[in-house]
Scaffold this motif. Structure first.
Motif, short mmCIF file in Angstrom:
data_model
loop_
_atom_site.label_atom_id
_atom_site.label_comp_id
_atom_site.label_asym_id
_atom_site.label_seq_id
_atom_site.Cartn_x
_atom_site.Cartn_y
_atom_site.Cartn_z
N LEU A 188 0.82 -1.20 0.00
CA LEU A 188 0.00 0.00 0.00
C LEU A 188 0.86 1.26 0.00
CD1 LEU A 188 -2.97 0.71 -0.04
CD2 LEU A 188 -2.93 0.80 2.44
N PHE A 212 0.81 4.38 -2.76
CA PHE A 212 0.69 5.80 -2.43
C PHE A 212 1.91 6.59 -2.92
CE2 PHE A 212 -2.55 4.30 0.54
CZ PHE A 212 -3.53 5.26 0.33
N PHE A 221 -5.43 9.64 -4.29
CA PHE A 221 -4.58 8.98 -3.29
C PHE A 221 -4.09 9.96 -2.23
CE2 PHE A 221 -4.28 5.92 -6.73
CZ PHE A 221 -4.31 4.72 -6.05
N THR A 262 -6.22 10.48 1.17
CA THR A 262 -6.07 9.38 2.12
C THR A 262 -4.64 9.33 2.66
OG1 THR A 262 -7.79 8.14 1.00
CG2 THR A 262 -6.35 6.90 2.46
N ARG A 319 -3.66 9.40 6.54
CA ARG A 319 -2.84 8.36 7.16
C ARG A 319 -1.63 8.94 7.87
NH1 ARG A 319 -2.22 2.90 4.37
NH2 ARG A 319 -0.08 3.37 4.92
N LEU A 360 -12.33 6.24 -6.90
CA LEU A 360 -11.21 5.73 -6.12
C LEU A 360 -10.99 6.57 -4.86
CD1 LEU A 360 -8.88 3.67 -6.03
CD2 LEU A 360 -7.54 5.30 -7.35
N LEU A 361 -11.10 7.88 -4.98
CA LEU A 361 -10.98 8.77 -3.82
C LEU A 361 -11.99 8.39 -2.76
CD1 LEU A 361 -10.14 11.48 -2.35
CD2 LEU A 361 -11.96 12.53 -3.68
N VAL A 382 -13.63 5.54 -2.33
CA VAL A 382 -13.35 4.20 -1.78
C VAL A 382 -12.19 4.24 -0.79
CG1 VAL A 382 -12.53 1.88 -2.37
CG2 VAL A 382 -14.35 2.94 -3.71
N LEU A 383 -11.12 4.96 -1.14
CA LEU A 383 -9.96 5.03 -0.24
C LEU A 383 -10.30 5.76 1.06
CD1 LEU A 383 -7.11 5.78 -2.80
CD2 LEU A 383 -7.42 3.69 -1.46
N LEU A 415 -12.51 3.36 3.14
CA LEU A 415 -11.71 2.28 3.74
C LEU A 415 -10.83 2.79 4.88
CD1 LEU A 415 -10.68 0.24 0.58
CD2 LEU A 415 -12.38 -0.37 2.31
N HIS A 416 -10.28 3.99 4.72
CA HIS A 416 -9.46 4.58 5.78
C HIS A 416 -10.29 4.85 7.02
CE1 HIS A 416 -6.26 6.79 7.68
NE2 HIS A 416 -7.09 7.81 7.86
#
Length: 146
Positions: free
Chosen positions: A2, A6, A51, A54, A58, A125-126, A128-129, A132-133
Motif C-alpha cells: 500500500l 501511495f 490517493f 487518504t 494516514r 477511487l478517492l 473508496v480510499l 476504507l481509511h
C-alpha cells in the motif's frame, strides 16, 4: 504494498508540474498541444488527489480541529459518522456514471482527447480510499481499546 501504491501516486506530481509548465511554451512557441498537455495534467491531478487525501489522513497531515485532547475512539467515531454517509451517497450516485464512462472510454468534452474516464475513476477511487481509511480507523481504535 500500500505504501508503494501511495508513493507511486505521489510521483504523479512531477509530470503534473511539467505539464502545467509546458502549456505556456506549447501555446506561445509551438502553437500546438497545449490543450492536450492540460488534459493530461488534469488526469495526473485527479489520480494524485485521489490517493493524496487518504495519504494525508494516514500521515496525520490534514488541517483538523484540535482533536488531540479527545480519545481515539471519539475521533474515529466522529470521522466515521461524517465520512460513511458522504461516501455511501457518492458511491451510490456515481457508480453508474463512472461505469458508463469507463465502458465508453469517455473523452474530454472540449477536445475529444481520450482519458476523461480516468478522472471519473479517480473520483470513485478517492471515495473508496477515504471510506476504507475511515473504517480501518474505526476498527483499529475500537478493537485496541476493547
Amino acid at each position: 504494498m500500500l505504501r508503494l501504491l501511495f508513493l507511486s501516486a505521489a510521483c504523479l506530481v512531477l509530470p503534473l508540474a511539467g505539464l502545467l509548465f509546458a502549456q505556456w511554451p506549447l501555446r506561445e512557441l509551438v502553437q500546438a498541444y497545449s490543450v492536450q498537455a492540460n488534459d493530461l495534467g488534469q488526469i495526473c491531478f485527479a489520480v494524485a488527489m485521489a490517493f493524496g487525501v487518504t495519504a494525508a489522513s494516514r500521515a496525520g497531515a490534514h488541517l483538523v480541529a484540535g482533536h488531540h485532547r479527545r480519545s481515539p475512539r471519539f475521533v474515529a467515531t466522529g470521522v466515521a459518522l461524517c465520512v460513511l454517509p458522504w461516501a455511501g451517497f457518492l458511491l451510490w450516485s456515481t457508480t453508474g456514471p463512472v461505469w458508463q464512462s469507463v465502458r465508453t472510454l469517455e473523452k474530454f468534452p472540449e477536445t475529444l482527447d481520450p482519458g476523461y474516464f480516468l478522472i471519473r475513476v479517480a473520483l470513485w477511487l478517492l471515495v473508496v480510499l477515504v471510506l476504507l481509511h475511515a473504517l480501518a480507523g474505526l476498527r483499529r481504535t475500537w478493537s485496541r481499546n476493547a
